[in-house]
Design a protein around this motif. Structure first.
Motif, PDB file in Angstrom:
ATOM      1  N   LYS A   1       0.804  -1.510   0.099  1.00  0.00           N
ATOM      2  CA  LYS A   1      -0.087   0.056  -0.095  1.00  0.00           C
ATOM      3  C   LYS A   1       0.955   1.298  -0.007  1.00  0.00           C
ATOM      4  O   LYS A   1       0.272   2.223  -0.869  1.00  0.00           O
TER       5      LYS A   1
ATOM      6  N   MET B   1       0.687   4.041  -2.892  1.00  0.00           N
ATOM      7  CA  MET B   1       0.296   5.402  -2.603  1.00  0.00           C
ATOM      8  C   MET B   1       1.308   6.642  -2.412  1.00  0.00           C
ATOM      9  O   MET B   1       0.946   7.721  -2.604  1.00  0.00           O
TER      10      MET B   1
ATOM     11  N   THR C   1      -5.243   6.819  -4.326  1.00  0.00           N
ATOM     12  CA  THR C   1      -6.062   7.021  -3.270  1.00  0.00           C
ATOM     13  C   THR C   1      -5.750   5.608  -2.529  1.00  0.00           C
ATOM     14  O   THR C   1      -5.553   4.597  -2.770  1.00  0.00           O
ATOM     15  N   GLU C   2      -6.535   5.893  -1.158  1.00  0.00           N
ATOM     16  CA  GLU C   2      -6.413   4.655  -0.222  1.00  0.00           C
ATOM     17  C   GLU C   2      -7.202   3.748  -0.780  1.00  0.00           C
ATOM     18  O   GLU C   2      -7.184   2.305  -0.681  1.00  0.00           O
TER      19      GLU C   2
ATOM     20  N   THR D   1      -6.356  -0.072  -1.897  1.00  0.00           N
ATOM     21  CA  THR D   1      -7.020  -1.123  -1.159  1.00  0.00           C
ATOM     22  C   THR D   1      -7.658  -2.159  -2.212  1.00  0.00           C
ATOM     23  O   THR D   1      -7.400  -3.396  -1.987  1.00  0.00           O
TER      24      THR D   1
END
Length: 146
Positions: A88, A92, A110-111, A115
């Motif tokens: 992650k 990011m 983006t998160e 994800t």
């Protein structure tokens, strides 16, 4: 030496037997008990992760399930090897990431996007590879056997 009639019978019999074996193996391979695709765990997040993977042309550098390019690491079991947090952070990061002199594009996801990609990697990582994930190269095989 076979006569013409015997040769024809031998050819037709062999063809029929081979065809029946082929049909039998096809039915066996496609049966529910032999399904190794992990499709029962397919979710909307996994699908979005795959779409992000394709839209960013990740296969231009990475491989998944042996398909893709060999410039960057193989990512089939990346979550098992590195963990979610590490992956992650890479996805990011706003700056290009450069391990071992090879630069990875800064996607600055983006998160939610990161994800989804991680969900895709987790899903891919659960596919039964019949043991092919254990030996990566001849050098790794030598290390495992010694």
């Amino acid at each position: 030496m076979l006569s013409k009639k015997q040769a024809r019978a031998f050819f037709l019999g062999g063809t029929l037997v081979t065809f029946l074996v082929f049909i039998g193996l096809t039915v066996y391979s496609l049966s529910k008990g032999n399904d190794q695709t992990n499709n029962e765990n397919l979710t909307a997040e996994v699908v979005r992760g795959k779409e992000i993977w394709e839209s960013n042309n990740c296969m231009g550098c990475h491989t998944i399930l042996g398909e893709g390019s060999y410039y960057a690491p193989e990512l089939t079991k990346v979550i098992d090897r590195r963990g979610e947090g590490y992956v992650k952070a890479i996805l990011m990061t706003p700056v290009p990431w450069q391990p071992n002199g090879r630069k990875m594009v800064a996607y600055g996801m983006t998160e939610a996007e990161a994800t989804d990609v991680i969900s895709f990697f987790k899903w891919i990582g659960k596919i039964d590879l019949n043991g092919f994930e254990r030996i990566v190269s001849p050098l790794a095989k030598d290390r495992i056997n010694n």
